[in-house]
Enzyme design. Sequence first.
Site, PDB file in Angstrom:
ATOM      1  N   HIS A  21     -74.948-110.463  84.606  1.00 56.69           N
ATOM      2  CA  HIS A  21     -75.478-111.699  84.000  1.00 56.69           C
ATOM      3  C   HIS A  21     -77.009-111.635  83.929  1.00 56.69           C
ATOM      4  O   HIS A  21     -77.613-112.003  82.923  1.00 56.69           O
ATOM      5  CB  HIS A  21     -75.091-112.930  84.837  1.00 56.69           C
ATOM      6  CG  HIS A  21     -73.626-113.207  84.936  1.00 56.69           C
ATOM      7  ND1 HIS A  21     -72.982-113.421  86.139  1.00 56.69           N
ATOM      8  CD2 HIS A  21     -72.666-113.343  83.984  1.00 56.69           C
ATOM      9  CE1 HIS A  21     -71.698-113.678  85.924  1.00 56.69           C
ATOM     10  NE2 HIS A  21     -71.478-113.627  84.621  1.00 56.69           N
ATOM     11  N   LYS A  45     -60.923-123.150  87.670  1.00 54.77           N
ATOM     12  CA  LYS A  45     -60.702-121.802  88.226  1.00 54.77           C
ATOM     13  C   LYS A  45     -60.804-121.779  89.750  1.00 54.77           C
ATOM     14  O   LYS A  45     -60.845-120.711  90.337  1.00 54.77           O
ATOM     15  CB  LYS A  45     -61.757-120.841  87.671  1.00 54.77           C
ATOM     16  CG  LYS A  45     -61.506-120.358  86.250  1.00 54.77           C
ATOM     17  CD  LYS A  45     -62.497-119.254  85.906  1.00 54.77           C
ATOM     18  CE  LYS A  45     -62.345-118.741  84.492  1.00 54.77           C
ATOM     19  NZ  LYS A  45     -63.399-117.764  84.147  1.00 54.77           N
ATOM     20  N   ARG A  94     -68.824-106.580  77.742  1.00 52.67           N
ATOM     21  CA  ARG A  94     -68.879-105.378  78.575  1.00 52.67           C
ATOM     22  C   ARG A  94     -67.949-104.293  78.069  1.00 52.67           C
ATOM     23  O   ARG A  94     -68.309-103.130  77.989  1.00 52.67           O
ATOM     24  CB  ARG A  94     -68.472-105.723  80.021  1.00 52.67           C
ATOM     25  CG  ARG A  94     -69.437-106.601  80.754  1.00 52.67           C
ATOM     26  CD  ARG A  94     -68.786-107.183  81.989  1.00 52.67           C
ATOM     27  NE  ARG A  94     -67.603-107.956  81.607  1.00 52.67           N
ATOM     28  CZ  ARG A  94     -66.901-108.711  82.424  1.00 52.67           C
ATOM     29  NH1 ARG A  94     -67.214-108.758  83.693  1.00 52.67           N
ATOM     30  NH2 ARG A  94     -65.861-109.392  81.994  1.00 52.67           N
ATOM     31  N   SER A 132     -67.547-111.178  88.155  1.00 54.65           N
ATOM     32  CA  SER A 132     -67.624-112.103  89.292  1.00 54.65           C
ATOM     33  C   SER A 132     -66.353-112.025  90.139  1.00 54.65           C
ATOM     34  O   SER A 132     -66.406-112.117  91.363  1.00 54.65           O
ATOM     35  CB  SER A 132     -67.825-113.540  88.793  1.00 54.65           C
ATOM     36  OG  SER A 132     -69.050-113.652  88.126  1.00 54.65           O
TER      37      SER A 132
HETATM   38  O1  PNS Z   1     -67.763-117.129  82.148  1.00 54.94           O
HETATM   39  P1  PNS Z   1     -66.541-117.638  81.485  1.00 54.94           P
HETATM   40  O2  PNS Z   1     -65.642-118.303  82.482  1.00 54.94           O
HETATM   41  O3  PNS Z   1     -65.837-116.587  80.672  1.00 54.94           O
HETATM   42  O4  PNS Z   1     -67.045-118.779  80.448  1.00 54.94           O
HETATM   43  C1  PNS Z   1     -66.124-119.450  79.630  1.00 54.94           C
HETATM   44  C2  PNS Z   1     -66.800-120.643  78.916  1.00 54.94           C
HETATM   45  C3  PNS Z   1     -67.442-121.586  79.893  1.00 54.94           C
HETATM   46  C4  PNS Z   1     -67.857-120.113  77.968  1.00 54.94           C
HETATM   47  C5  PNS Z   1     -65.690-121.357  78.081  1.00 54.94           C
HETATM   48  O5  PNS Z   1     -64.612-121.639  78.921  1.00 54.94           O
HETATM   49  C6  PNS Z   1     -66.161-122.645  77.416  1.00 54.94           C
HETATM   50  O6  PNS Z   1     -66.955-122.617  76.514  1.00 54.94           O
HETATM   51  N1  PNS Z   1     -65.642-123.800  77.889  1.00 54.94           N
HETATM   52  C7  PNS Z   1     -66.030-125.098  77.399  1.00 54.94           C
HETATM   53  C8  PNS Z   1     -64.870-125.794  76.665  1.00 54.94           C
HETATM   54  C9  PNS Z   1     -64.825-125.382  75.214  1.00 54.94           C
HETATM   55  O7  PNS Z   1     -65.748-125.598  74.458  1.00 54.94           O
HETATM   56  N2  PNS Z   1     -63.695-124.783  74.817  1.00 54.94           N
HETATM   57  C10 PNS Z   1     -63.489-124.286  73.472  1.00 54.94           C
HETATM   58  C11 PNS Z   1     -64.242-123.003  73.252  1.00 54.94           C
HETATM   59  S1  PNS Z   1     -63.305-121.899  72.342  1.00 54.94           S
END
Ligand code: PNS
Length: 169
Positions: A21, A45, A94, A132
């Site tokens: 990150h 999560k 990645r 993570s």
């Molecule tokens: O680090 P992560 O857990 O892969 O991040 C995922 C994240 C936070 C980017 C994604 O879950 C998100 O954007 N959640 C917010 C809800 C949302 O907008 N959902 C629709 C997006 S397709």
Amino acid sequence: MAAHPRIAVYPGTFDPLTNGHVDIIERGLALFDRIIVAILENSGKHPLFTVAERVGIIREVFADKPIVEVETFGGLLVDYVRSRRAHVIVRGLRTVSDFDYERQMALMNRHLSSDIETVFMMPSEQYAYVSSTLIKDIAALGGSLAGLVPPVVDARLARRREAATTRRA
Ligand code: PNS
């Protein structure tokens, strides 16, 4: 700074922040005027670190980089991005296995808000296998995290492990 500052939102769970990150954020410093690291509030999560702890960690790591801001968000990512007057979502890519999920999210976000662009950035090769989830597994089992996470994260994970060991004794 340009008349229209280039603001990027780098969203995620960051439980915890890894050097992968950090690498993405540092690469973004060359491209954007402001980078808002946005931590999802209710990821479902069962995170190891609270949102407040994760905010504190990232702020500490980037304390000397005022263009990196750390915030939390709930609800739709595109709504949050719009509320910050940003037009760019940054995501790290990645491996090939990241691609399907990221592609789906990027296209869904574009469907929801066509003026917001997702920019994918590749971390340095040495972080291609860092996640993570793996970091938490290694920490719980007492493995070395040297070079994989910032020292503040390493120290916090070690403290958690010590506390868990003491509780079991
Ligand atoms: O680090 P992560 O857990 O892969 O991040 C995922 C994240 C936070 C980017 C994604 O879950 C998100 O954007 N959640 C917010 C809800 C949302 O907008 N959902 C629709 C997006 S397709």
